[in-house]
Write an enzyme that holds these catalytic residues in place. Structure first.
Site, PDB file in Angstrom:
ATOM      1  N   MET A   1       0.808  -1.218   0.000  1.00 57.25           N
ATOM      2  CA  MET A   1       0.000   0.000   0.000  1.00 57.25           C
ATOM      3  C   MET A   1       0.842   1.269   0.000  1.00 57.25           C
ATOM      4  O   MET A   1       0.545   2.224  -0.728  1.00 57.25           O
ATOM      5  CB  MET A   1      -0.936   0.002   1.213  1.00 57.25           C
ATOM      6  CG  MET A   1      -1.847   1.194   1.287  1.00 57.25           C
ATOM      7  SD  MET A   1      -3.104   1.028   2.584  1.00 57.25           S
ATOM      8  CE  MET A   1      -2.090   1.223   4.049  1.00 57.25           C
TER       9      MET A   1
ATOM     10  N   TYR B   1      -3.752   3.231  -4.233  1.00 58.91           N
ATOM     11  CA  TYR B   1      -2.651   3.353  -3.270  1.00 58.91           C
ATOM     12  C   TYR B   1      -1.556   4.257  -3.800  1.00 58.91           C
ATOM     13  O   TYR B   1      -1.011   4.041  -4.867  1.00 58.91           O
ATOM     14  CB  TYR B   1      -2.050   1.990  -2.959  1.00 58.91           C
ATOM     15  CG  TYR B   1      -2.934   1.055  -2.183  1.00 58.91           C
ATOM     16  CD1 TYR B   1      -4.050   1.501  -1.476  1.00 58.91           C
ATOM     17  CD2 TYR B   1      -2.648  -0.300  -2.149  1.00 58.91           C
ATOM     18  CE1 TYR B   1      -4.845   0.613  -0.762  1.00 58.91           C
ATOM     19  CE2 TYR B   1      -3.434  -1.187  -1.433  1.00 58.91           C
ATOM     20  CZ  TYR B   1      -4.534  -0.730  -0.754  1.00 58.91           C
ATOM     21  OH  TYR B   1      -5.322  -1.603  -0.046  1.00 58.91           O
TER      22      TYR B   1
ATOM     23  N   HIS C   1     -12.754  -3.341  -4.472  1.00 54.75           N
ATOM     24  CA  HIS C   1     -12.166  -2.802  -3.247  1.00 54.75           C
ATOM     25  C   HIS C   1     -13.206  -2.578  -2.156  1.00 54.75           C
ATOM     26  O   HIS C   1     -12.917  -2.730  -0.969  1.00 54.75           O
ATOM     27  CB  HIS C   1     -11.435  -1.497  -3.564  1.00 54.75           C
ATOM     28  CG  HIS C   1     -10.338  -1.176  -2.608  1.00 54.75           C
ATOM     29  ND1 HIS C   1      -9.288  -0.354  -2.927  1.00 54.75           N
ATOM     30  CD2 HIS C   1     -10.104  -1.559  -1.341  1.00 54.75           C
ATOM     31  CE1 HIS C   1      -8.456  -0.251  -1.902  1.00 54.75           C
ATOM     32  NE2 HIS C   1      -8.945  -0.968  -0.923  1.00 54.75           N
TER      33      HIS C   1
END
Length: 319
Positions: free
Chosen positions: A15, A47, A128
């Site tokens: 990330m 990210y 996500h």
């Protein structure tokens, strides 16, 4: 104390690669993870938008691309997972306005991610978070089409209620397209008090529950990945206290059990937590987000550790 290769037990969380974690450190972590036998690397198209002056993501995927390019042949040894759905529509717009999961967004998202990564496919593509403004059957069809086209090997859901995942699975099976086979949610040995989770976490359905564990155990084709498994170092660092959501007698019992296990095996609490997760039923793959080799080594040792039966029984008994 016995150990075994970590193989696909862990996922390395990328990330902060390319933002808070500089490129040299990111490369060192990736190299060490690979040397330890690690396979999965987890990232996302968003990210890390909150760390970058642009207000947009993509930095992690670009860093991974440079690492892969600098290590010829490594692509055959690793599996890459990325995500779509949380990239802000414009700087500062998250979470009110993000890309979502429309068919067009899913199709465009994978192509942008593949371009940044320098790849022709990814091994796992995550939704996500849920997007209830998009038609679920449309979203499922879009992910299934990516599998048919060879851009994605398989797909799954992150931060989504189990009933929505099962409905998506039913849509896919009825349509004859690729169904989701993964869940990515928050989980650790310590658990917060019921009904406080939404106040301690920005994804309402981002938590692993007993229902989640039962669902995965009843559907063995599903992999369960867990993020924040080590709670930002709270198991072993006095300066990283758990939040008030975890302040209850169960936490005291579980920390005491971790202390007993760590004392008997000569390890850290964090290693015990990773071993407990990877060796349980169902087995859970922790996503380890680390910023130093030392932190990575702890996770690697935990994933390679097989807990003696009596220690696992003591850990489980505190639940």
């Amino acid at each position: 104390m016995t150990t075994s290769p970590i193989s696909e037990r862990l996922a390395l969380g990328a990330m902060l690669f390319g933002t808070r974690t500089d490129e040299a450190t990111s490369f060192a972590l990736l190299d060490r993870y690979l040397d330890a036998g690690g396979v999965w690397i987890d990232t996302a198209d968003c990210y890390s938008f909150w760390e970058d002056p642009s207000g947009h993501g993509g930095q992690s995927e670009l860093t991974l691309a440079r690492w892969l390019k600098a290590r010829p042949g490594v692509r055959d040894r690793v599996k890459i997972a990325t995500k779509v759905g949380c990239e802000p529509l414009y700087p500062g717009s998250y979470p009110e306005s993000s890309e979502g999961l429309s068919a067009d967004t899913v199709a465009a998202g994978i192509r942008r991610s593949l371009e940044r990564l320098g790849l022709d496919h990814v091994d796992l593509y995550w939704a996500h978070r849920d997007d209830r403004s998009s038609d679920l059957a449309e979203t499922v069809s879009a992910f299934g089409a990516l599998v048919t086209d060879g851009l994605v090997d398989r797909w799954g859901y992150s931060n989504t209620a189990v009933w929505r995942v099962e409905r998506a699975r039913s849509f896919a099976l009825n349509a004859g397209t690729a169904a989701p086979t993964g869940l990515q949610l928050r989980y650790s040995y310590l658990q917060p008090r019921p009904m406080v989770r939404d106040n301690d976490h920005d994804h309402r359905f981002g938590w692993t529950t007993d229902e989640t564990l039962d669902y995965v155990q009843s559907n063995p084709e599903f992999a369960l990945w867990a993020y924040s498994p080590l709670m930002s170092g709270a198991y072993d660092r006095a300066d990283r206290a758990v939040s008030s959501a975890f302040e209850h007698p169960g936490t005291d019992r579980r920390l005491a059990a971790l202390d007993r296990a760590a004392g008997q095996l000569g390890t850290t609490r964090s290693e015990i937590v990773v071993a407990w997760m990877t060796g349980g039923a169902p087995a859970i793959s922790p996503i380890i987000g680390v910023g130093s080799i030392r932190q990575l080594e702890i996770a690697v040792r935990g994933a390679a550790l097989k807990l003696p039966d009596e220690i696992r029984r003591d850990l489980d008994a505190q639940w």
